[in-house]
Design a protein around this motif. Structure first.
Motif, short mmCIF file in Angstrom:
data_model
loop_
_atom_site.label_atom_id
_atom_site.label_comp_id
_atom_site.label_asym_id
_atom_site.label_seq_id
_atom_site.Cartn_x
_atom_site.Cartn_y
_atom_site.Cartn_z
N VAL A 180 0.86 -1.21 0.27
CA VAL A 180 0.07 -0.02 -0.24
C VAL A 180 0.93 1.17 0.08
N ILE A 181 2.11 1.49 1.41
CA ILE A 181 2.55 2.87 1.00
C ILE A 181 3.99 2.70 -0.12
N GLU A 182 3.93 1.45 -1.11
CA GLU A 182 5.64 1.73 -1.69
C GLU A 182 5.29 3.16 -2.45
N PRO A 183 3.88 3.14 -3.24
CA PRO A 183 4.29 4.73 -4.07
C PRO A 183 4.87 6.05 -3.13
N MET A 184 3.70 6.04 -2.11
CA MET A 184 4.65 7.16 -1.37
C MET A 184 6.06 6.85 -0.90
N HIS A 185 6.22 6.03 0.05
CA HIS A 185 7.46 5.70 0.53
C HIS A 185 8.40 5.91 -0.43
N TRP A 186 8.09 5.66 -1.28
CA TRP A 186 9.42 6.40 -2.89
C TRP A 186 9.57 7.68 -3.50
N PRO A 222 11.49 15.48 -15.22
CA PRO A 222 11.48 14.48 -16.09
C PRO A 222 12.13 13.15 -15.77
N ARG A 223 13.18 13.13 -15.01
CA ARG A 223 13.18 11.66 -15.03
C ARG A 223 13.47 11.72 -13.94
N LEU A 224 12.12 11.98 -13.14
CA LEU A 224 11.57 11.24 -11.66
C LEU A 224 10.73 11.10 -11.90
N VAL A 225 9.50 11.35 -13.03
CA VAL A 225 8.37 11.45 -13.57
C VAL A 225 8.68 9.63 -14.20
N HIS A 226 9.79 9.64 -15.50
CA HIS A 226 9.91 8.18 -15.87
C HIS A 226 10.49 7.07 -14.57
N GLU A 227 10.79 7.64 -14.28
CA GLU A 227 11.23 6.72 -12.92
C GLU A 227 10.08 5.95 -11.90
N ALA A 228 8.75 6.53 -12.19
CA ALA A 228 7.95 6.39 -10.82
C ALA A 228 7.01 5.84 -12.27
N THR A 229 7.04 6.19 -14.04
CA THR A 229 6.37 5.20 -14.01
C THR A 229 6.65 3.96 -14.50
N ARG A 251 8.05 2.34 -12.59
CA ARG A 251 8.08 1.96 -11.33
C ARG A 251 6.50 0.70 -11.06
N PHE A 252 5.62 2.12 -11.44
CA PHE A 252 4.29 1.13 -10.80
C PHE A 252 3.96 1.40 -12.20
N GLY A 253 3.93 1.10 -13.39
CA GLY A 253 3.33 1.34 -14.41
C GLY A 253 2.46 1.54 -14.49
N TRP A 254 2.39 3.02 -14.87
CA TRP A 254 1.18 4.56 -14.72
C TRP A 254 1.63 4.71 -16.10
N TRP A 255 2.30 3.66 -17.55
CA TRP A 255 2.02 4.65 -18.37
C TRP A 255 1.47 3.79 -19.28
N ASP A 256 0.47 3.34 -19.98
CA ASP A 256 -0.16 2.81 -20.73
C ASP A 256 0.03 3.20 -22.54
N TRP A 257 0.84 4.27 -22.86
CA TRP A 257 1.16 5.45 -23.71
C TRP A 257 2.04 5.09 -24.59
N PRO A 258 2.42 4.96 -25.81
CA PRO A 258 3.86 5.18 -26.76
C PRO A 258 4.50 6.33 -25.78
N GLY A 259 5.72 6.14 -26.52
CA GLY A 259 6.16 6.74 -26.37
C GLY A 259 6.69 6.83 -24.25
N ARG A 260 7.24 7.89 -23.71
CA ARG A 260 7.59 8.50 -22.17
C ARG A 260 7.03 9.42 -21.78
N ALA A 261 5.72 9.39 -20.99
CA ALA A 261 5.33 10.58 -20.32
C ALA A 261 6.74 11.63 -20.19
N ARG A 262 6.09 13.16 -20.79
CA ARG A 262 6.98 14.29 -21.10
C ARG A 262 7.06 14.88 -19.66
N SER A 263 6.06 15.26 -19.11
CA SER A 263 5.90 15.41 -17.41
C SER A 263 4.60 15.17 -16.21
N GLU A 264 4.86 15.14 -15.16
CA GLU A 264 4.42 14.78 -14.16
C GLU A 264 2.49 15.76 -14.54
#
Length: 430
Positions: free
Chosen positions: A218-224, A243-250, A252-265
């Motif tokens: 449960v706490i993993e995202p907040m702990h990160w 951006p580097r932390l946005v990429h790390e989060a997406t 690690r937690f599977g928060w991006w289902d689209w082609p490419g990378r998220a550009r911003s938080e």
């Protein structure tokens, strides 16, 4: 009155204000302070304050209550009344500060936080502790203002709250207060459907629910985020995580289902929800473009259960509306899985009956149903839901969606409801 007719008349006023005709047994240091420092300046004409305070000194002296006479004639009483005469807000602040430093105000502890609005049982327990603290001060067990006095007062109160309440033995004072709060929470529920939901879980809320077997999930995202920001993070010019932390989060937690990378938080709503939650819980601080883990956040990093309890206490409660929606989600899903639109259909009538509005216009059934997505973002973020989505064939789903709580979700839902039901009441609303 035989010595001074005017003083005798004012003494009658003071006696009535202090005891309401109940006799001297109701006198206590807390009662004297509350009368002189709050009720006197808020309920009596200002031109009478000095006369009533002087009469209180004489009355307490005649009764042999020298400690109370000293309080009535103290520079503190004079200063507080002068503050009230100058400005009501200044007076109230001075009153609160003086009561807090007097040593007879039962402190908030990890065991119980006192409500601004109390039921009869809570008020009785509070008054008993006021007398207990006064007795400890007189006995020399601790001295207000001395080193460690607050810890001594808190320890004394916690021990007393665990002792049996004379009128409810073997129940402790703490149990009596908690039960009263839960009963009040049920009664204040509106409409009847909400009262029924609250009553159904009431017995499970009398003690803090057990944490999930694996709170780390449960706490993993907040702990990160707290770990990442421990040494401080410089935000972008727009106030977002780099951006580097946005990429790390997406990743690690599977928060991006689209082609490419998220550009911003701003492209990843989970990060927005996560930052809102940590900020609301005061686990991170922001100064300019610097985001850092707070002292409280650092303390919780090494205690997974404590961090889980912090999350569970306010899950999705961004404001009063979201808090109610999160409560309704918890009630409905604790009753079992919601198939198709059942979650929205169960919650919408309650939301509408409570009169919630947007832009001054009451929410209709469709808007009330849509509103549940606000708290669900938080429930998903912390991995509390099991959501079964059907396959699509020929542009149509093969069955209904099913939403339910997993094991951690059930524990968290109960912990959230426990917080709502047993927490201190700050106003007269549910």
């Amino acid at each position: 009155g035989r010595q001074d007719a005017a003083l005798g008349e004012w003494a009658l006023v003071a006696a009535d204000g202090l005891t309401a005709g109940e006799g001297t047994d109701v006198l206590s240091q807390a009662a004297v302070q509350a009368f002189l420092w709050y009720r006197l300046p808020t309920r009596y004409p200002s031109e009478t304050w000095v006369s009533i305070a002087r009469a209180t000194v004489a009355l307490m002296g005649a009764l042999g209550r020298q400690r109370y006479a000293s309080i009535a004639g103290s520079p503190a009483t004079t200063a507080i009344l002068e503050a009230w005469a100058d400005d009501a807000r200044r007076g109230f602040s001075a009153y609160r500060a003086a009561v807090a430093s007097s040593g007879v105000k039962p402190p908030d502890t990890d065991l119980l936080h006192w409500g601004a609005v109390m039921g009869l049982e809570e008020a009785t327990a509070h008054a008993n502790l006021e007398r207990l603290l006064e007795g400890a001060i007189v006995a020399g067990d601790f001295k207000p203002g001395a080193a460690g006095w607050k810890a001594s007062a808190a320890s004394l109160c916690e021990r007393a709250l665990r002792e049996p309440a004379p009128h409810a033995s073997p129940e402790s004072w703490l149990s009596v207060v908690i039960r009263e709060r839960v009963d009040t929470w049920i009664k204040l529920g509106h409409p009847e459907g909400l009262r029924a939901w609250r009553a159904r879980v009431a017995d499970r809320l009398l003690a803090p629910p057990e944490p999930p077997e694996e709170p780390d999930a449960v706490i993993e995202p907040m702990h990160w985020l707290l770990t990442t920001c421990r040494s401080g993070v410089t935000l972008t010019a727009s106030g977002y995580l780099p951006p580097r932390l946005v990429h790390e989060a997406t990743e690690r937690f599977g928060w991006w289902d689209w082609p490419g990378r998220a550009r911003s938080e701003s492209d990843v709503h989970q990060l927005g929800v996560l930052r809102e939650s940590t900020s609301r819980l005061k686990l991170i601080t922001k100064q300019g473009r610097r985001l850092a883990t707070s002292r409280r956040g650092r303390g919780l990093l090494g205690d997974p259960v404590a961090l889980w309890r912090a999350i569970a206490a306010t899950i999705g409660a961004v404001d009063d509306f979201s808090s109610m929606l999160s409560e309704l989600v918890a009630h409905r899903l604790l009753a079992g899985p919601a198939v198709g639109d059942e979650l929205a259909q169960a919650i919408a009538p309650i939301v509408m009956a409570q009169g919630w509005a947007s832009g001054g216009v009451p929410l209709d059934e469709q808007q009330a149903g849509w509103a549940i997505h606000r708290p669900l973002y938080h429930w998903r973020l912390f991995g509390l839901l099991e959501e079964v989505r059907p396959r699509w064939e020929y542009n149509r789903p093969t069955g209904p969606e099913v939403t339910s709580l997993n094991a951690a979700g059930r524990a968290t839902a109960l912990a959230y409801l426990h917080t709502l039901a047993t927490g201190p009441r700050v106003d007269l609303r549910a």
